[in-house]
Motif scaffolding. Sequence first.
Motif: not given
Length: 90
Positions: A64-73
């Motif tokens: 399971v990997q989680f990535e957060r960007r400017e406008s979304c996760a």
Amino acid sequence: MSVLDYLLRRRPPTTASVAKERLQIILSHERARRSAPEFLPALQRDIIQAVGKYLPIDPDAVTVQFERRESCAMLELNIALPAVPMSARG
């Protein structure tokens, strides 16, 4: 199964679609409660437990990997599933 279901080729939901729906519910609840990815280990354990009810899986084969960007996760889930013999397919 009704005649209408047969004619329209409606089939009962598959195990995968039920698991996906449950995962979406879990994710929405977790997202509402937490903004940090600290829930990932618990989520991974829950996914292993849920999928393990239906298929024998190796817990080490789940990532399971989680990535957060400017406008979304973005949450990425990978599960290595065992091969299903042709005789067991329905």
